[in-house]
Design an enzyme around this catalytic site. Sequence first.
Site, mmCIF file in Angstrom:
data_model
loop_
_atom_site.group_PDB
_atom_site.id
_atom_site.type_symbol
_atom_site.label_atom_id
_atom_site.label_comp_id
_atom_site.label_asym_id
_atom_site.label_seq_id
_atom_site.Cartn_x
_atom_site.Cartn_y
_atom_site.Cartn_z
ATOM 1 C CE LYS A 169 159.570 -23.713 176.143
ATOM 2 N NZ LYS A 169 158.965 -24.934 176.694
ATOM 3 C CE LYS A 184 160.979 -20.179 173.969
ATOM 4 N NZ LYS A 184 161.153 -21.040 172.768
ATOM 5 N NE ARG A 188 160.808 -31.541 168.045
ATOM 6 C CZ ARG A 188 159.799 -31.740 168.889
ATOM 7 N NH1 ARG A 188 159.253 -32.940 168.978
ATOM 8 N NH2 ARG A 188 159.344 -30.763 169.646
ATOM 9 N NE ARG A 196 157.500 -28.786 165.072
ATOM 10 C CZ ARG A 196 158.046 -28.754 166.277
ATOM 11 N NH1 ARG A 196 157.406 -29.284 167.309
ATOM 12 N NH2 ARG A 196 159.221 -28.193 166.459
ATOM 13 N NE ARG A 236 149.892 -20.257 169.956
ATOM 14 C CZ ARG A 236 148.923 -20.721 170.739
ATOM 15 N NH1 ARG A 236 149.221 -21.157 171.959
ATOM 16 N NH2 ARG A 236 147.675 -20.742 170.327
ATOM 17 C CG ASP A 275 161.388 -27.751 168.923
ATOM 18 O OD1 ASP A 275 161.294 -28.849 168.338
ATOM 19 O OD2 ASP A 275 160.612 -27.401 169.831
ATOM 20 C CD GLU A 311 160.917 -25.167 173.212
ATOM 21 O OE1 GLU A 311 160.560 -26.335 173.488
ATOM 22 O OE2 GLU A 311 160.145 -24.201 173.207
ATOM 23 C CG ASN A 326 161.303 -30.533 172.554
ATOM 24 O OD1 ASN A 326 160.399 -30.091 173.235
ATOM 25 N ND2 ASN A 326 161.819 -29.864 171.527
#
Length: 320
Positions: free
Chosen positions: A130, A165, A215, A230, A238, A278, A286, A288
């Site tokens: 994050k 979050k 992504r 997504r 979400r 993301d 984000e 990842n």
Amino acid sequence: MTAAAPLDVVVVMDPIGSVRIAKDSTFAMLLEAQRRGHRLHYVRPGGLSVRGARAVAAAASLQVRDVPGDHFSLTDWTELALGPGQVVLMRTDPPVDANYLHDTQVLDLARLQGALVVNDPRGLRDFNEKLAALLFPQCCPPTLVSRDAAALKAFVAEHGEAVLKPLDGMGGRSIFRARTGEANLNVILETLTDGGRHLAMAQRYLPEIAQGDKRILLIDGEPVDYCLARIPQGDEFRSNLAAGGRGEGRPLSERDRWIAAQVGPEMKRRGMLFVGLDVIGDYLTEVNVTSPTCIRELDAQFGLNIAAQLFERIEALARG
């Protein structure tokens, strides 16, 4: 099949018997490594250790098959010293807790002993997924990270609507959407911060999430040409696939490529060979680095072989 001498590919991952092979990116990497003639070794969960000053692993030789229900076989367990001629894939899912951090420290010894560790264990420790996005503020939506519930509540009031979050979650767990005047906002903030003990993140809500959380995969700093959007389903805000989101492949937009160009060079510099960004609308949310996914979905939709692109870079680096 690679013409050069095979490498020993050592995989540190969650239990292989429980992976969903149609969606698992680590499994895609193992299939490709095996296709290229490399030897596979599976590390027993919790199997990293140090003997003397040497990083070792409780491991078994592994074979993989793209057959649901019969996708792997293992030989007997042995102690494997980690070092030259090896590629170690560190692919366990968060949380990045004390056990995970200790494993990265063992893998640092393996790196110093000559193994190529993907991703670099120093980066795995440094990059909270994050917080890492905030290294590139020009790419991010308005964000606050704090333990102070009053400050987080004021952020929601300032922007009208926000996503809240924890810093250590994955798969959409414990993510909340809150509006100004939300009756449950106080308890949401108490829960996320554990009464002010833990940092939580607030980001301005991005309505573009309805079109998908994209992504974008980076291989040694360079983006794959397609991303997986997504898309939330039903009454769920979400978008995570683990939370029921639908995956839809798309070519990268100009903005996607701009974000990748902002982030990619630093990832390459830090030895982060396989990274997932993301992106919602025009914003990076984000970075990842622990166990990015979406290889198999993009391969299936566009006839790609993303793991082959990754292993071309891995082989070049491992062989100098």
